[in-house]
Every structure is written in C-alpha cells, then in structure tokens.
Design an enzyme around this catalytic site. Structure first.
Site: not given
Lengths: 163, 163, 163, 163, 163, 163, 163, 163, 163, 163
Positions: D130, D107, D104
């Site tokens: 960063s 994703e 996830r």
C-alpha cells in the site's frame, strides 16, 4: 578471447535494426575484440564504428570490405545488406531513454542545455553546433577518486542564414 | 558596452524560473559582460555560471556575495531568493527540445547514445558516466573551414552496485 | 515442488527481454525455488537476482557458472547469451506503470518525491541519492493488523560537482 | 539562523500548490528551522511534514494550531486555507520527473520495479504494498566512502480481493 | 450451443496476454457457456472470472482444477502456464481506451472523478477507496424505457497513514 | 460549523473552472455544510451536486435560485455566470490522474475494463452502458474490518445502431 | 551497376509498409537504377515515384505495367498487391521524426511555420496551401561553398469555404 | 490603410513570444503594411522578416534601427528587448500543429518525408539538407484553375562527418 | 472485374484486426465488387458494411450466412471467427490520424468541434449526439466545380441524466 | 430574454481565444439571442457563425459591421481586434477531447474513420474530402423515439496530384 555469442535479435535495440546488425555484434563478440580494434582495422574511430554497428552511420564499400575480412563475415552478404543502396535510418531507442547510461546524456540536455545554448551564442553568435559535421570521442581519464569518462563533441559552428 | 536591457519574464524559459533569474539576466545584459567575465569574478566556469543563472545550479553564500558586487544587485535581495533555503529545481525546457541549438544535443542522444553506451561499457564495465559529478566545458576551436564548438563532458564513472 | 512451467515469451515483460530470461524464469519455476534460494546459491541478494533475471543487472562469469549449476541450465548457452559481451539494457515496462504493484512505487514518486528531495537537500546539501550505487532490500515485517512490506533503498549521496 | 526569505510563488512546484504553501515555506526559511524541528513541534515525522508543506498530506486542526504557533503564522489564515474543507490534491511535478533527485526515484521504478513486484509476490502472494498505509523515512547513514541515504517505505501488504 | 470457435491470438487484447488466455476464450466459446456458468462451476463471480481470463486475476490451484474440468482443458497445460509461478501483469488496453464500452468507464473518471473524490472525503475523511480490496459487480436491471446496467464497486476505505 | 474559508482559485482543479466554482466551494466551506445537505436543499443527489460545483453538470434556473438562497450567494451573480447561456465543459483533471483517489477509479478501467465489457456484451449484446443517462451513487457501508465505499453506476444500456 | 540487394523487411520503415514495398526496393537496388530512371520509365517525377515506393501514392494500372517491365517484377504479383483494390495508407514514420534528414523538414515547421502561414494569408487571404494538389520537387543546385538542396512545394491555394 | 489594431497578447502564439512581438505586430497592422514592405525597408526577405516578428530570427542592430524608423517604434525600447543580449528561442506552436495551414506543412513530412530523404541520399549521398543555412521563399503563381503557392527551401547539403 | 488480390495482413490497419478481416477484404477485391453491392446482398448500408469489415461492427448470424454466400467464403470459418462469441474491439488507427483522409475528419473536430457543441446545446439543451445510436452515410454529390462528398451523421440526442 | 451575462474569460476554451471572443459571447448571452438569429443578421449559417465566435473563421469587414450593429458592440473595437490584420488560429481544445459532446465526434473518427476512407476511395478514387472547402450543417430531426441530430459535412472531393 573468442567464444560463441548470441545477440537477442528480437529485443531492444536489435529488433529496431537491420538483421545484419545482429550478425555484426555476434561476430564481434565471438571474436572477442573491441570496437577500437575494429576501428583500427578499418581506419576509423571506435565511437563511429559502434554507431555504424547500430545502423547509425554508413560504411563505405572499402570499409565493408575491411570489416568483412576482419570479422570473418561473407563480403557479399554484408554488401547485399549494407551496400550502396542502404542508408542509415538514424535515431534509436525510446525517448526519454530508459537505460541509465543513455538517460544521463539526456539529462545533460535537460540540466545544461540552456547554459550550453547561452555560451554558444555568446562565443559564436546566432547559430548552432552541427550534429552532422560532428565528431564524438570517449576517453578514459584515470583519477585516484575514480576514473572519469571524457566525452567530447567536436562540431562545426553553423551560423543562421539570413536572406 | 552597458545599456538598458529587458528579459521577457513571462516567456520561455524565464517564465519557468524564479523571478530572480530575470533580474540576473537583465543585470548581465545591462552591464554588457559575458558569462566568462562573471565566472572569473566569482571563481567558477562560464558554463556552470550560465547554468546557475538558469536556476540549474546552487550558488554558495560567498558566490552570491561576489555576484551581488559584480552585477550591482542588492545582496539581501539575492540572498532572500537564492539563499540557503533555495534548492535548484533542475530540468528546463520542452522535451523534445524545439530550439535547434538544444535539439542538436538531444539528437546526439538519439544518434550516438547507443554507441556511447557500448564504448563506456567496453572501457569501464557495467556502470554509467555521472551527470552529477560532471563538468561541462565549451571551447571555440578555430578552423579555416569554419570554427568548431568543442563541447566536453568530464564525468566520473560510477560502477553499478551489486549486493 | 518441481513441476513443468511455461513463461509467456511473447508477452509483457518477457517479450522485451533477451530470450534467455524466459529460460531462466522457466527453470526457476520448474525447480520450484525462490529468488532467495537462488541468491544464496550465487552469493547475492534476492532483489538483485530478480533484477538480473529481468535483464536489469549483469551476472559475472562466476555467477553465471553457479546459476547454471543451480538451475540446471547448460552453461555454454547461458554464457553465449549473457556472457561478457552482453550488457543490461535497463528500464522495463510501460510508463506510467499499469500494474498496480509497480504503479504504487511510481505513486510514491508523485506524492512523496518533492518531500524526499527537500529532506535529502536539508540533510545532505545539493546532490542526489545515487540509483547506481544503491542497494534495494525487501523484508516481510509481521504485524497483527496485516504484515508489512519493508522496502529499503540504500544509496550513496552524490554532491553536485561545481567547476 | 533567521533571515528574510522568498519562495518563487509562480514557479515549479509552488505554482501548482495552494498559496498557503508558499507562506509555509517562506516562514520556515525565515525562521531558519529544519523539517525535523517542525516535525518535533507538531509530533510528526520530517518526511510527512515536508509532504504536508507540498500539499500532499492533510494537517489536523491540532497540527495546524501547533504549526501556527511554531512558525508564527496567523492561525485563522492557516485554517481558512488548510482547514477541514481542504483536501490534498495529490500528485506533484512533471512525469517523467526532470529534477535528477526525483528522477532517480523514478529510475528505481524502471530498473527495479519488476524485481520488487516479483519478490513481493513471492513473499506475500497476489497483492500490493500500500502507498496509502505507508510510512516513508529518510536517514543519513555515515560511510567513509561517502555517506548514504537510507530511504525506507514501510507499507502494509494488501492481498487482492477475490469474489 | 457448442461450436468451433477461434479467438484472434495476435490481436488486441489477446496479443497482450499469455497464450493460455486465448485457449480459455476459445474453450468457453466452443462450449457456448457464459462467464456466470463458469463462475458458478469454480465458485466465483462472473466479473472476477472474466478478469482472470484476461490475465487480470490469479486463479488458485483448486480453481485451475475446476476450470480444467469444466472447460475440458488439459489440467497440466493450464497449470504449467497459470500455476503458482505465474502472477498477473495487470493493466490492459490502450489509454485512453478506444473501445466505446471501456471509454465510457474512463469518461466517468473525467466527468465524475472530482465529485466522487469530494464525496469520499466528506463521508470518510482523507483516504481512498481501495481498488485491491474491491469487488466489482454487474447486474441487468429491467426498465421499460430500456434496461440498465448496474455496475457496482464495493471497495474498502483506506485512510492515509500519518507518521 | 461555519467559518471563513478560502479555496485556492489559481490551483488545480479550481483554476480550470469558472470563477463561480470557487465562490460556491468557499460558500459551502464557510457555511460548513455537506454536499448532501445542499443536495436536499435543491432536490438532487450529493454526487450530482458535487459534479455541478466542479462545472460538470448544469443547474436549472430553479436549482440556481434554491442554491443562491441556501448558500447566501447573490442570485444575479450566480445567474450571470451559470445561467442559461452557460454549458458545462466536461472533463476535468490530468490524465492519467495523479491523485490516488481518482487514480483508483482509473485503475479500475485498466484492470477490470475488459472484464466489464465482456460481461456487458454477454448480458446485453453489442452496445454500451451510457455515461450520459447514468446516475452515480456513493454509500458508506459499515464493516467491522473497515468501512467500505459502495460506488454505483446505474446507466442505460444503448444497443449499437445498424443501418 | 546491378548486384544482389536486401532490404530489412522487418525494420523501419519497411515493416510499416506492404511487403511489396520491400520487393520494389530490392528490385531497384539489384538493378542499380535511380528513382529518376524509374520515373522516366513510367512517366512520372522521381519524388512522386519514391513516395509510391513507400506506399504513399497510388500507381495506376498502366504505371504498374511499366514498372513491372522496367524492374523485372512479375506483373500479376504487383497487381495482386497494389492493384485497384489497394489504396495508400498515408503517413509514415515516428513523430517527431528521429532521422535527422526528416527531422530537419519537421524543424522547418517549428521554426518557419508561423511565418509561412502569415505570408500565405497576406498574399492569398484566409485559406491554405493544399498538400493534396501539391507537387514536390528536389533539385541539386551547385554552389562553390557546398551544393544546395532546392526543395519545392507547388501547392494549390484553397480558400476557406464560408456558408 | 492605417488603423488602430490589437493583437491578443495573451493568446497563441503571441503568449509564447517576447512582449515586443506583440508591439511589432500591432505596429505593422496599424500602419497597414505588408511583410514585403517591411522586408524591403530593412533589406531582407518577407519570410525571414515574418520569422523575426515571431521571435524565430535575430535582427541585427542595423535592422532594429531601420525597423524602428519604418514602424515608428521607439528605438531604445526595441533595443532593450531585442538587442544584442537577446537570442531567438526557436520552435513555436503545438505539435502536431492544429492550425490547418501549418498542419499541411507537417503533413508533407508525414507523407513525403521518406521520399525526400531517399532522393536527397540518391543525389547527394549520406547527409542532410541544412535547416540552419536554409532560405525559405514563398511566391504566388497564377493559375487559371486556382493560383498556387510556390514554397521553396534552399538549404545547403551537409555530408555526415566520419572520423 | 474479378482478379487475384492480396491484402497486407501484417500492415496497418489489417495487423490490428482479426485475421478474418484480411480474408474478407481479399475476397471482396478478388470478386471485384463494391461495399454497396455487398451491402445490398446482406441488407445493410455500405458504410456499415465497411465498418464491419474493419472489425468495428458486429454481423448477425444471418448476415454472416449471406456474406459467406455472396463472397464465397466458407461459412463455418466465418462463424468460428466472427460468430456469437466475437465482439467488436472498436477504435482503429493512430491518433492523431496520419492518413490525410482520416485526418480531415479529425480536423473537423479541432476546427468545428466547439461550434457543433454550441449549436447542439442551443437546439437541444444539455446532452450529446449519440455515436452509438448513430447512422453514417456518404453520398456523391455532382458539382460542376468538382464533385462533393456528403457525409452525414444521424445520431440520437441524449439528454444528460440528473439525479 | 436579455440579461447580464459573464463568460469565464480565463477558462477553457475562452482562455485560448482572443479576448474579443469573450466579449462576443457575453454580448450574445446578454441579448439572449441564438446563433441562428445572429447568422440571419449577417447572412451566414449558424454553425459558421459559432465557429467565428470561437476564433475559427474570419469575418469580413461587412460581417463585422453587421455583427457590431446586431450585438451592440463598438465597431472600432471589433475591427481593431478582428480586422483585416487578424487571421484565425484554428484548432481548439484538448486532444483527445474531454467534453463528451466533442469526444463523440472524435469517436466517430476512431470507429468509422477507416470505413469512411474506404467508401470515399471506392466512390471517388484516390483523394480526400476537403475540410477547407467544406460546409457543416446541423439540423434537429424530430423522432418519436427521441429527436435526432443531423450533422452534415458537405466537402469538395480533392483528387491527389500526380506529377
């Protein structure tokens, strides 16, 4: 409700399909009908019809005729592109899928694939569930905690040949 | 029928699982019982139990206790490996799958993935079928032309958040 | 400040998007407004609006209307391309990402993914943070040593179904 | 609650880590403490500590000392494996991730990556967030519709050098 | 020496770049000037200018003005394509690189990557050499046995955050 | 400062190296010396020595002798593993690299690769910078805004053969 | 039965073939003939002719002449595209194949590849079955339980050279 | 001719197989018999038997008994590893295959795959040649110009389900 | 024998080359000459000339002039596309190669790569055979059992730098 | 000069080879002989012998006997591992190769592959250079500017079958 509709012919997944697929999707959207309504008009199931729109199933001459009438697409055009000489080139989209809807199906293979294999062997022996002689069905199941998708694969068991 | 059984612990997919998985599979094979019998003994479904054996689901303390009793595995051993500190590391096997049983599931994503997505959107709107709140079921459906595998995914529809 | 602007329609990532995406980006650039200004005009958050511009979220009929007015894009055009028949095809760009901004997000998965998983399990049990019911927010946090990006994912915890 | 615990040292992800990682995870599980409790004992955040357990962060000599005391692991052993000569070899797990929790996160890169990039550029100019000077935080946010995971990345903005 | 020049806009790497890149390369070739001459005209280094031509760096409004004047490209055109609304989409070419010049750089990562990491840790501690705050320089070093390429990366060391 | 040290011989990158590499790294850590000190002892540069430790360069008989003496490793052992019959098997670690230190080097290829190629061609003609006849150097450059890594590749230019 | 036919020239696999392939397929479909009929007209087997249509085999000058006559395609056009200067660029389609017909052939390699290798070695010694001097044949074998595809490869055995 | 034989159990492809596979191959080699002789002893074809040795087919209880007798392997051992609880995990070897014998089969898919698909559709309609209900046969065909391998796949045609 | 010839500009490998490559191949085919004849006309070897046609080598101004004259291509056109500003972008075709001719070369790397490396080290020490300072030659060697291809690489040995 | 030698049996490429390969390499190194000396002892070429050591060629019973005598390895051991039952599993090492010596061979395919194909077709017609009936030779060619590697492939031309 009917309206003018465009489908991005040079984008995923349409760019990977015959141009007639775009025409079909645009006609469907312009007419404002559902796959189920098209399915009823040609005597098939909605999932199968959607698969055919994506170039993943082959419409018969009669189905092309009915589709032509229902969506108002010139029959000769439809037949010249999806007629008897045309065969589906199956398998669509990137692997692994990037769209979350399709990825979840793929995730079911990753997470439950071995369990499904084990149960199939236990119940049927050495063989597979056919994905050729297989019917796919989707139903909306109302649920107070949130409606559910009922996705069913009804595939013939094929025992391994021994020789 | 009970018998001595070995599971190839250094081979696919066992080599990718906690060693306790091998123990579970060997105990099941030696006892000669089915996943359904184990499932009934611990109050779960056979597919879920098979997933748990493959390290793809988490057994509760009570389920570990029942499993220990049913398969005759030392409870402390089971708990020291699959207890509260253990969490499934989901996702098993090569991609694309090479085993034909599992490949056919994967092929369903390639061939029917876009159709399923289209129908889910049409019936539910913008969202997905959850693979987390999803139950998987396998049934043997007798058919004179060859029995069929009825594989069902019953997953909650999750609409996309907008913010 | 308004100016004429072009977006390279045949280049990454625009080439992978519906042509209307290019129109939206060009209209935004020509008007010289920010995603936040567009977001306020249609009642949404800037990250969500940017996602929608990239074809990763679905604008409602009302949002299309408001967007059309705010950016001065013909409403019928917008609706014919992004109307009710259009569904996002999510997942954009190469994997692993080559652009350093996006790669750093990906690097967070490589470096902190297992730690995040461990803490989620510890705090919530066996389940996941939903990326469907999830809101993404970006804030600029002033800092004398260099301002900081505050990137927040606010996602629903989904426990694994057992059955 | 303390108990005997084993971690599958020859399995993912432990097999890809220094053997001392297994020892740390087993000590933590046997003591029955949380990452937050360990974090408080050594003066760090729970996510950072979890990352260190997975070999993705470097404990200082003082932190090793405190960790040794808190978990009851021989200090010389800890130092001989994770001492000054040891440097993290960052980047853990398969790509794309197969575990749904980690997937996830991945994703989110696929779906919101370009939107996040666009907003960062709009708010900060040409540069990146960063992932080196970045703090990761997880909070449980109660919600009557289901508790939510609040995952925050607080990273320094780094403008691109021009020369 | 000035001459008419064409750049293959539909070929690698130009096909992956905004069309304006092709215009820039053609103008440069037609004028018959070097990157160093362009760099001097706009106050930058030759490597940085080449990166900008390949869409890997962002020219400021002033630099666009100077470039327009030096190469004789219409300023409004340049600005409409590479103006404030445009951000570099970094990361160009196949991986692994197939061109031997670029492959050799990649080979340096394969052969000397771990050694470089070890020395950086030894000299600076736990952190990285920034590729964002980094200047790249190329010098021709005469050598009787064959001139040498002196390629220098001058990047800021960034210590890992701990929290 | 000397101490007992262990290197995780079955982990990345040591598991991909001859077992003697682990011995070398452990001896170095136990002695508490730097690569520069070893380099001085055998008359080489620190980066080259680190590369040799990672099995990416070939030590001569004399260098093995000196190394044996300096690190207190049995000379016959060293020679039986890294003697005249042993040749480096170059190329180490996953591609793309997952460790951020090494990834940044790789990112330099993605972002500046084409620019470097363009400048090399402009300054030298059609050919490459050799990665075989190439010396790699790392220097710490103090800077009030944060010290910098000066990484230099000094490689012979090789013109393409024509025949 | 003759009819107007179109072949999607910008889709798989036609987009990867010389444009003349599309012309050939359209002429065949419009004429409504089979590969076997074409094969008989030019004195070849149907599988070989289909391979030639897909750009995987080279037609001789005489075969081009006969093909031109049979399909009613201008001979000069055919020769200017597939004449003596044209050589097949063999190898077509994604790997692994996504189309189930082609995937099944590929699956035969995965499942029976090692067995075939073992039997070839046992019957012939160290060598291979040539895929260059190999004839491929397909026959329909009637069977009351469902007709069968008889696919035959008749390839020369090539022993390994020793020197 | 019988002799002592070893099979490299930790090498390709044996390392990817159950340990009993190694035992089977060693027994066969020590006995000095062919697959055809084993096949005759258990009433199967040589290719199928070779597949079973590679873990790609399932031996029945009776076949295990016959095999045990013929090769002189303890029956209980054979049954404890390959008994009723064991199911083939099909799909063996790297893809693309690196061994030239197996690669040539794979090359047949690349070069003749589309032609075979076209002929199957032409002769049978929309469907596939089953690789589950498929028999594989190898024959040595004498030829004065060099003997030939006759490799036959006899697979059931499966028409696509429509629903 | 001269004739009209077309080269499929939008197909492999031409689509990956500058458009001028297509022009060159068409001119060569129309003129009906061999690479050897072109090579003699411009004072180079046939393999090198073929490489140049595929965009893998750089023609000098003089060679462009001679080529223009020999093939009857407008010199200004040739120079505007392949002039001094143009540099080869080397590396052509899919990997692994799918065309059997090219695959066999690749197979030589898989099968004989380690042997070649071993012999080079044994005969020359630690270094490589340059592929930059390397001449490639092809000769037809008559043989009563079938003519043979004599493919020679004549590359400079480059010893590894030590520093 | 004879000495004790070890070969890292669990490292690339030895870990991918039968254990007997390690024995062979250690015996060769301990004896301090070259491949050419072994080749002369068994009547073969040095490249072929090196290939056999890497498990890429099959030694005959007589060659095993001679090898056993020359290297002082027990003949029964050699025969039990590499005897008649053993067949080479060809194809060794990662692709793309990471070792620069082997990569350069691979680069020759990328850069000169299409040129070689073009010349082979021009000189021989439609077919390939066999890599099965192919002899590989390496010679050291003295050159004042640096000695050169003369690498020759002498492979039979195989014309494509037509049927």
């Amino acid at each position: 409700m009917a309206q003018h509709a465009k489908v991005p012919a040079n984008n995923t997944p349409y760019a990977d399909l015959p141009p007639i697929s775009t025409t079909l999707f645009q006609a469907k959207a312009s007419k404002g009908c559902t796959f189920d309504e098209i399915a009823k008009a040609i005597g098939r199931d909605e999932v199968w019809v959607a698969a055919a729109f994506y170039g993943q199933a082959k419409l018969s001459t009669e189905e092309l005729q009915l589709l032509s009438g229902f969506l108002g697409i010139n029959h000769a055009d439809l037949r010249s592109e999806l007629g008897e000489h045309w065969w589906p080139n199956r398998g669509l989209g990137p692997i692994p899928p990037t769209d979350p809807v399709i990825y979840r199906l793929y995730e079911s293979v990753l997470v439950y694939g071995h369990a499904i294999k084990a149960i199939i062997h236990e119940k049927f022996g050495d063989g597979i569930m056919s994905m050729i002689d297989c019917k796919v069905n989707i139903e909306r199941k109302p649920d107070p905690k949130g409606d559910r998708v009922l996705l069913t694969f009804d595939g013939k068991f094929l025992p391994y040949a021994k020789w």
